[in-house]
Every structure is written in structure tokens, then in C-alpha cells.
Design an enzyme around this catalytic site. Structure first.
Site, PDB file in Angstrom:
ATOM      1  N   LEU A  49       6.585 -11.647  -2.136  1.00 59.35           N
ATOM      2  CA  LEU A  49       5.970 -10.370  -1.734  1.00 59.35           C
ATOM      3  C   LEU A  49       4.513 -10.290  -2.185  1.00 59.35           C
ATOM      4  CD1 LEU A  49       8.991  -8.425  -3.095  1.00 59.35           C
ATOM      5  CD2 LEU A  49       8.252  -8.116  -0.754  1.00 59.35           C
ATOM      6  N   THR A  92       3.089  -9.834   7.666  1.00 58.59           N
ATOM      7  CA  THR A  92       2.644  -8.491   8.059  1.00 58.59           C
ATOM      8  C   THR A  92       2.624  -8.376   9.582  1.00 58.59           C
ATOM      9  OG1 THR A  92       0.761  -6.994   8.146  1.00 58.59           O
ATOM     10  CG2 THR A  92       0.238  -9.295   7.782  1.00 58.59           C
ATOM     11  N   TYR A 136      -7.268 -10.365   5.656  1.00 54.82           N
ATOM     12  CA  TYR A 136      -5.863 -10.329   5.231  1.00 54.82           C
ATOM     13  C   TYR A 136      -4.960 -10.885   6.332  1.00 54.82           C
ATOM     14  CZ  TYR A 136      -1.348  -8.251   3.932  1.00 54.82           C
ATOM     15  OH  TYR A 136      -0.036  -8.049   3.635  1.00 54.82           O
ATOM     16  N   LYS A 140      -2.667 -14.258   6.084  1.00 53.25           N
ATOM     17  CA  LYS A 140      -1.210 -14.188   6.263  1.00 53.25           C
ATOM     18  C   LYS A 140      -0.765 -15.047   7.440  1.00 53.25           C
ATOM     19  CE  LYS A 140       0.655 -11.235   3.296  1.00 53.25           C
ATOM     20  NZ  LYS A 140       1.789 -11.579   2.439  1.00 53.25           N
ATOM     21  N   ASN A 165       4.578  -0.903   8.614  1.00 56.86           N
ATOM     22  CA  ASN A 165       4.288   0.250   7.750  1.00 56.86           C
ATOM     23  C   ASN A 165       5.511   0.864   7.080  1.00 56.86           C
ATOM     24  OD1 ASN A 165       1.942  -0.153   9.668  1.00 56.86           O
ATOM     25  ND2 ASN A 165       1.067   1.374   8.312  1.00 56.86           N
ATOM     26  N   ARG A 184      -3.522   3.174   0.929  1.00 57.57           N
ATOM     27  CA  ARG A 184      -3.256   3.230   2.369  1.00 57.57           C
ATOM     28  C   ARG A 184      -3.010   4.676   2.809  1.00 57.57           C
ATOM     29  NH1 ARG A 184       1.017  -1.428   2.436  1.00 57.57           N
ATOM     30  NH2 ARG A 184       1.065  -0.798   0.258  1.00 57.57           N
ATOM     31  N   VAL A 202      -9.890   8.526  10.069  1.00 63.35           N
ATOM     32  CA  VAL A 202     -10.901   7.505  10.330  1.00 63.35           C
ATOM     33  C   VAL A 202     -11.043   7.326  11.848  1.00 63.35           C
ATOM     34  CG1 VAL A 202     -11.511   5.073  10.014  1.00 63.35           C
ATOM     35  CG2 VAL A 202     -10.380   6.331   8.154  1.00 63.35           C
TER      36      VAL A 202
HETATM   37  C1  UGA Z   1      -2.036  -2.016   6.147  1.00 63.34           C
HETATM   38  C2  UGA Z   1      -1.992  -3.527   6.024  1.00 63.34           C
HETATM   39  O1  UGA Z   1      -3.238  -4.072   6.400  1.00 63.34           O
HETATM   40  C3  UGA Z   1      -0.873  -4.089   6.862  1.00 63.34           C
HETATM   41  O2  UGA Z   1      -0.820  -5.480   6.731  1.00 63.34           O
HETATM   42  C4  UGA Z   1       0.424  -3.502   6.425  1.00 63.34           C
HETATM   43  O3  UGA Z   1       1.454  -3.988   7.250  1.00 63.34           O
HETATM   44  C5  UGA Z   1       0.345  -1.995   6.523  1.00 63.34           C
HETATM   45  O4  UGA Z   1      -0.776  -1.489   5.790  1.00 63.34           O
HETATM   46  C6  UGA Z   1       1.585  -1.368   5.965  1.00 63.34           C
HETATM   47  O5  UGA Z   1       1.533  -0.427   5.196  1.00 63.34           O
HETATM   48  O6  UGA Z   1       2.657  -1.884   6.347  1.00 63.34           O
HETATM   49  P1  UGA Z   1      -2.802  -0.294   8.047  1.00 63.34           P
HETATM   50  O7  UGA Z   1      -1.624   0.359   8.702  1.00 63.34           O
HETATM   51  O8  UGA Z   1      -4.002  -0.482   8.921  1.00 63.34           O
HETATM   52  O9  UGA Z   1      -2.351  -1.712   7.504  1.00 63.34           O
HETATM   53  O10 UGA Z   1      -3.238   0.471   6.740  1.00 63.34           O
HETATM   54  P2  UGA Z   1      -3.503   2.004   6.369  1.00 63.34           P
HETATM   55  O11 UGA Z   1      -4.538   1.978   5.300  1.00 63.34           O
HETATM   56  O12 UGA Z   1      -2.231   2.667   6.030  1.00 63.34           O
HETATM   57  O13 UGA Z   1      -4.195   2.626   7.656  1.00 63.34           O
HETATM   58  C7  UGA Z   1      -3.512   3.089   8.779  1.00 63.34           C
HETATM   59  C8  UGA Z   1      -4.496   3.821   9.650  1.00 63.34           C
HETATM   60  O14 UGA Z   1      -4.848   5.085   9.037  1.00 63.34           O
HETATM   61  C9  UGA Z   1      -5.815   3.127   9.930  1.00 63.34           C
HETATM   62  O15 UGA Z   1      -6.210   3.462  11.250  1.00 63.34           O
HETATM   63  C10 UGA Z   1      -6.788   3.783   8.948  1.00 63.34           C
HETATM   64  O16 UGA Z   1      -8.126   3.707   9.347  1.00 63.34           O
HETATM   65  C11 UGA Z   1      -6.269   5.211   8.958  1.00 63.34           C
HETATM   66  N1  UGA Z   1      -6.567   6.044   7.762  1.00 63.34           N
HETATM   67  C12 UGA Z   1      -6.339   5.592   6.504  1.00 63.34           C
HETATM   68  C13 UGA Z   1      -7.036   7.335   7.964  1.00 63.34           C
HETATM   69  O17 UGA Z   1      -7.281   7.776   9.107  1.00 63.34           O
HETATM   70  N2  UGA Z   1      -7.250   8.144   6.879  1.00 63.34           N
HETATM   71  C14 UGA Z   1      -7.025   7.729   5.617  1.00 63.34           C
HETATM   72  O18 UGA Z   1      -7.239   8.536   4.664  1.00 63.34           O
HETATM   73  C15 UGA Z   1      -6.545   6.418   5.421  1.00 63.34           C
END
Ligand code: UGA
Length: 335
Positions: A49, A92, A136, A140, A165, A184, A202
Site C-alpha cells: 500500500l 490507482t 504519481y 504507478k 476514491n 485530498r 478547484v
Molecule cells: C487522488 C489520487 O491522485 C488518486 O490516485 C487516488 O486514487 C484518489 O486520490 C483517491 O482518493 O482514491 P483525486 O481524486 O484527483 O486523486 O484527488 P482529490 O485531491 O481527492 O481531488 C479530487 C478532485 O477534487 C479534484 O478535481 C480536485 O481538484 C478537487 N478538489 C480537491 C477541490 O475541488 N477542492 C478541494 O478542496 C480539494
């Protein structure tokens, strides 16, 4: 069970268990002192992990992300190959990158073959090297290809998992409570809700994600342990088909559920604001994955598994957990 980790904050409740030993050390240290070789030789299955899985880190220290997600893992993969131990490698869903549909916007999402993600058919589409957010996903992807190659050349028993997610209690860190930096999206929104701050979207929050309960994810792992022959040599998308939503919808739902859980209707009025990728992630911005729509037929047909828990139940459980441990309840009681 034997674990290796530098930290134990999330598993303190397991530390006294008779069947669990934790080595608090890095992979490098464990390989250098021989404890990793001993554990891999003893184990029926190794679950890797380890990785830095946080988009903000992709923006600020991409070399560390690549090192932890790819190079640090190589000794474990090589040991599994040498000792013929089954390796379950957590990859991922981000290896799919952006959908093909996102490059032909005039088509919309009319053809599912251009956006639904299938382990054996879908191409892995990443942006340019200068867009460091792909560090990343590409690390991966390379590790997946290495594991797959050893399965092909040396019959190493392996399973690759692509999580969608996973949400649940103890997920991620809450800045100022149990960590620092930008976590995240789930933890960002929970932090905003706890602290009466705006929830930030975002680039408009139009990106879509498929949210999966940690309990469904654990059931998928158990199904693999129950059916090792069906699981080996396979790549599995693990996610909840029906739980796709935009990040903007996620913010609105979390705000509603938090207001309910906390019995604090004011939370319904917390602002939800737009920010640019540059403002949020820093210079260079963020080239986002547009959608992650899962095809989970492989897991269903080979493991008899499918996700069962819907989005509202996942959010209610997770929000309640964070509310219980971190909310200032006196503030609500005195109002
Ligand atoms: C991340 C990892 O890069 C993936 O590999 C993983 O599978 C995934 O998390 C997971 O949790 O499983 P991502 O989903 O892009 O991927 O990560 P987040 O930071 O959770 O972002 C999700 C979306 O929300 C993105 O569009 C980001 O820009 C947005 N976001 C994030 C917001 O709009 N506001 C925030 O405060 C934070």
C-alpha cells in the site's frame, strides 16, 4: 500478520493484537536489516500500500512522489518474485489518466468506449511531463507494468488493484488536527465544515469522481483472499459503479449531511467558492482527471464482488466519525 510503516497513528487500536506485529521502519531499513525478507518468505500474501497519494504533493515534491510510489516499492516486488509470494499491489484508478472523450469535447460523453474504464481495453492517457500532476499516475503505471512483466516472464503470482476514491473513517489527515499541508478532497471539505470556512471548488468543481466505501473495498480484498486462484494474474478496478458525482455536487451533499449530523443548520450556508488550479495547487496549476467511470465486471465475474454502499451512507458515516472526534461541540450547545 506483519506490517511495516513509519507511523502507527491510524492503527493504534490494532497494536496490541496477538496476531499482528508492526515494524516501525521504512522499506529501505527493513530490506537492509533483513526483516522484510523474513516477512515476505513467511507470508502467504504481501499487500503493498506504500505510496505518496496526495495531489498537493504531486505539485510540490514530485521527485519524492515518484521515488515512494515506484523505486521504494521495487525491492518488495523483486522479493515476491524471488520467493514466489503472492503480491497484491495497490495501484490507482488514476493510471487511466484523462478520458479519450475529454480530448474530443464536441462528442460529449456520447460513446462509453471513450470514457468507461476497463482494465483490459482502456488506454492510459496522461498529459505532458511538464504537467507534474501526472508524476504519481505514471510512477504507478510503470510499477504495474513491472509487476505484470514479472508475472509474464517469471510466473510471479500477482494481483493489481485500481481503487476508486475510497472514503471512510480515518481516511487522510485533517490539517491542524492530525497533520499539515493540503489533503485530498474529502478531508479538505471536512476541515472547512469543522472550521466554518468556505468549501473550495478547484476550477469550478466540474471534475467527476466515483466514491467507494472503505467497507466495500475491504470486502473486495476479502473476496481475493477467499479466491486466490481467481485473483492471481488479474487487474481489478475496485469502485462503486453508481456513485459518480461532480466535486461541486460532493461539496453540496457534504454540507447538507454535516448540517444534519451536527444539528447545526448554519453549516448549510457555508460558502462554496471557485478557485483556480493555480491558486489551489500553486504555479503550473493542475491538469485534472475529468471522469473516472468504472467498469467493474472483472471483479464481479471473477470474485463475485460488487460495491453495495451508496454515496449518502458513505458520507454520513465518514462525516459522523470526523464530527465525533474533532468538532467543537460546545459551540453548538451554547448557541
Ligand atoms: C487522488 C489520487 O491522485 C488518486 O490516485 C487516488 O486514487 C484518489 O486520490 C483517491 O482518493 O482514491 P483525486 O481524486 O484527483 O486523486 O484527488 P482529490 O485531491 O481527492 O481531488 C479530487 C478532485 O477534487 C479534484 O478535481 C480536485 O481538484 C478537487 N478538489 C480537491 C477541490 O475541488 N477542492 C478541494 O478542496 C480539494
Amino acid at each position: 500478520m506483519v506490517g511495516f510503516d513509519l507511523e502507527a497513528g491510524k492503527i493504534e487500536h490494532l497494536l496490541g493484537h496477538d496476531n499482528f506485529t508492526l515494524h516501525r521502519k521504512s522499506i529501505d531499513e527493513a530490506v537492509a536489516d533483513g526483516s522484510m525478507q523474513e516477512a515476505v518468505a513467511w507470508a502467504d500474501v504481501v499487500v503493498n500500500l506504500a505510496a505518496i497519494c496526495n495531489p498537493y504533493e504531486y505539485a510540490i515534491r514530485p521527485s519524492a512522489v515518484i521515488k515512494s510510489s515506484l523505486f521504494d516499492a521495487l525491492p518488495i516486488v523483486d522479493l515476491c518474485c524471488e520467493l514466489n509470494t503472492w503480491l497484491i499491489q495497490f495501484s490507482t484508478c488514476e493510471v487511466y489518466g484523462r478520458t479519450v472523450s475529454s480530448y474530443v469535447p464536441e462528442e460529449g460523453y456520447s460513446d462509453p468506449d471513450l470514457y468507461v474504464q476497463s482494465e483490459s481495453r482502456t488506454p492510459l492517457v496522461m498529459g505532458p511531463v511538464s504537467k507534474q500532476r501526472w508524476c504519481y499516475a505514471s510512477a504507478k503505471q510503470t510499477l504495474e507494468r513491472y509487476v505484470y512483466a514479472l508475472g509474464f516472464e517469471r510466473q510471479m503470482p500477482f494481483t493489481i488493484i485500481r481503487p476508486y476514491n475510497f472514503f471512510g473513517p480515518r481516511m487522510d489527515f485533517i490539517p491542524g488536527r492530525d497533520g499539515t499541508g493540503i489533503p485530498r478532497v474529502l478531508a479538505c471539505f471536512i476541515t472547512a465544515l469543522l472550521d466554518d470556512e468556505p468549501l473550495l471548488l478547484v476550477d469550478g468543481g466540474t471534475a467527476r469522481r466515483t466514491i467507494t466505501s472503505i467497507h466495500d473495498a475491504i470486502d473486495a480484498m476479502m473476496a481475493m483472499f477467499d479466491r486466490p486462484h481467481a485473483a492471481t494474474g488479474q487487474i481489478f478496478n475496485i469502485g462503486a459503479d453508481g456513485n459518480e458525482l461532480t466535486i461541486s455536487e460532493l461539496a453540496h451533499r457534504m454540507r447538507e449531511i454535516y448540517a444534519d449530523v451536527s444539528c447545526d443548520p448554519r453549516k448549510r450556508n457555508l460558502p462554496i467558492l471557485n478557485v483556480t488550479g493555480e491558486e489551489f495547487y500553486g504555479k503550473g496549476g493542475y491538469e485534472d482527471c475529468d471522469r473516472r467511470v468504472i467498469d467493474s465486471t472483472n471483479a464481479t465475474s471473477l470474485l463475485g464482488w460488487s460495491a453495495k454502499i451508496g454515496i449518502d451512507e458513505i458520507l454520513r458515516e465518514t462525516i459522523s466519525y470526523y464530527y465525533e472526534i474533532y468538532a467543537d461541540k460546545t459551540a453548538v450547545a451554547t448557541r
